[in-house]
Design an enzyme around this catalytic site. Structure first.
Site, PDB file in Angstrom:
ATOM      1  N   CYS A  48      40.925  34.771  38.058  1.00 40.88           N
ATOM      2  CA  CYS A  48      39.919  33.821  37.559  1.00 40.88           C
ATOM      3  C   CYS A  48      39.561  34.018  36.089  1.00 40.88           C
ATOM      4  CB  CYS A  48      38.643  33.924  38.395  1.00 40.88           C
ATOM      5  SG  CYS A  48      37.788  35.512  38.239  1.00 40.88           S
ATOM      6  N   TYR A  49      39.932  35.160  35.487  1.00 38.60           N
ATOM      7  CA  TYR A  49      39.545  35.397  34.093  1.00 38.60           C
ATOM      8  C   TYR A  49      40.365  34.499  33.177  1.00 38.60           C
ATOM      9  CZ  TYR A  49      37.667  39.889  35.838  1.00 38.60           C
ATOM     10  OH  TYR A  49      36.986  40.875  36.522  1.00 38.60           O
ATOM     11  N   SER A  50      39.803  33.634  32.330  1.00 44.69           N
ATOM     12  CA  SER A  50      38.383  33.456  32.077  1.00 44.69           C
ATOM     13  C   SER A  50      38.011  31.989  32.269  1.00 44.69           C
ATOM     14  CB  SER A  50      38.075  33.918  30.657  1.00 44.69           C
ATOM     15  OG  SER A  50      39.067  33.362  29.760  1.00 44.69           O
ATOM     16  N   GLY A  59      43.356  32.718  34.708  1.00 41.00           N
ATOM     17  CA  GLY A  59      44.714  33.211  34.519  1.00 41.00           C
ATOM     18  C   GLY A  59      45.038  33.591  33.091  1.00 41.00           C
TER      19      GLY A  59
END
Length: 309
Positions: A48-50, A59
């Site tokens: 999930c980043y960012s 991703g």
């Protein structure tokens, strides 16, 4: 052989949440290079980043780390931790979802295996036996070396371990919850004792309380000066008294406040290594030097008493 081969020798895990966000790719490469050259070998990220950044979809951090590993040719030296199901969705940890999400992370990271794959948050609906089988299948296939749980309660972690044992598959071997001098509720003494007794390694996130324990938030104006400042105003009541004690200990140890915070974490039972991020190579140097700081028993006691758990 250690139950946690991917954690062997670790003292610090580099947080990858800033890569592709507050650290662009060139800066991220500089930080990763410095970490590698200093002997750092584990980087923590998540699919999930960012996603919280306008224009991002998640991703971005994995993609930066994957590009760095490929360009430097260091994948076999590094240990990579990533996560799935940040929203804690019902069905988010079903075996077919785990397999699909892992495939996407592997592609972004440009690798064929993950050293440590976390359930970022619990799945409230999928039977824990089914989740255990899903992670077990990924481990059996060689795509994951070890499974971990993040943001789990003691009750749910107990249940997950029992489910894995009943199915004859590896259970979660690592916990990643918030834990620092100001936030201890998610790893209270009972939970800590359970993890130690069951050889569950704890890799706490927000070891520096999102930056508050660096000591840069001293005055009301400081909270408005930094992107995370608004969320740290909750520490304005208890934080200053703790920082005053940390200042004294830092002076005695010829260290910084941030180094004292990380040294305290490393002294706690069950803590394998703290996770901390840096947006510059200079910040990274400060974090790495914390590994060599040894706090005296009376200093630990003073810190423990500074803020109620």
């Amino acid at each position: 052989m250690s139950r946690h081969p991917s954690l062997s020798g670790l003292k610090l895990v580099l947080g990858g949440n800033v890569f592709g966000w507050t650290a662009d790719q060139d800066t991220s490469f500089e930080i990763l290079d410095a970490f590698y050259e200093a002997g750092g070998r584990m980087v923590d990220t998540a699919e999930c980043y960012s996603f919280w950044v306008p224009g991002h979809k998640g991703g971005e951090s994995e993609a930066v780390i994957g590009a760095w590993m490929k360009e430097r040719g260091v994948r076999r030296d590094m240990r990579i931790a990533t996560k799935t199901n940040v929203d804690g969705k019902s069905g988010g940890l079903k075996p077919e979802v785990l397999e699909r999400q892992l495939a996407q992370s592997l592609e972004r990271l440009q690798t064929d295996y993950i050293d440590l794959y976390y359930a970022h948050r619990d799945d409230p609906e999928t039977p824990q036996e089914e989740v255990a089988e899903g992670f077990g299948a990924l481990i059996a296939a060689g795509k994951v070396r070890e499974a971990g749980a993040s943001n789990f309660t003691e009750e749910r972690l107990r249940g997950a371990l029992a489910a894995a044992k009943a199915r004859g598959v590896p259970g979660y071997g690592v916990l990643q919850n918030q834990y620092n001098l100001l936030e201890r509720a998610d790893f209270d003494p009972d939970f800590q004792n359970f993890c130690v007794a069951n050889d569950i390694a704890m890799l706490p996130f927000y070891g520096l309380a999102s930056g508050y324990l660096t000591g840069k938030y001293r005055k009301p104006a400081d909270f408005d000066r930094y992107p995370r400042g608004a969320g740290l105003k909750k520490y304005a009541e208890n934080g200053p008294a703790l920082l005053a004690i940390m200042d004294q200990i830092a002076a005695d140890c010829e260290a910084t406040v941030a180094q004292v915070a990380l040294a305290w974490l490393l002294d706690q039972p069950g803590i394998a290594a703290p996770i901390a991020s840096a947006t510059t190579a200079d910040q990274l140097d400060e974090l790495i030097e914390a590994i060599d700081i040894e706090l005296m028993p009376d200093q630990i006691t003073r810190l423990n008493k500074a803020v109620s758990a």
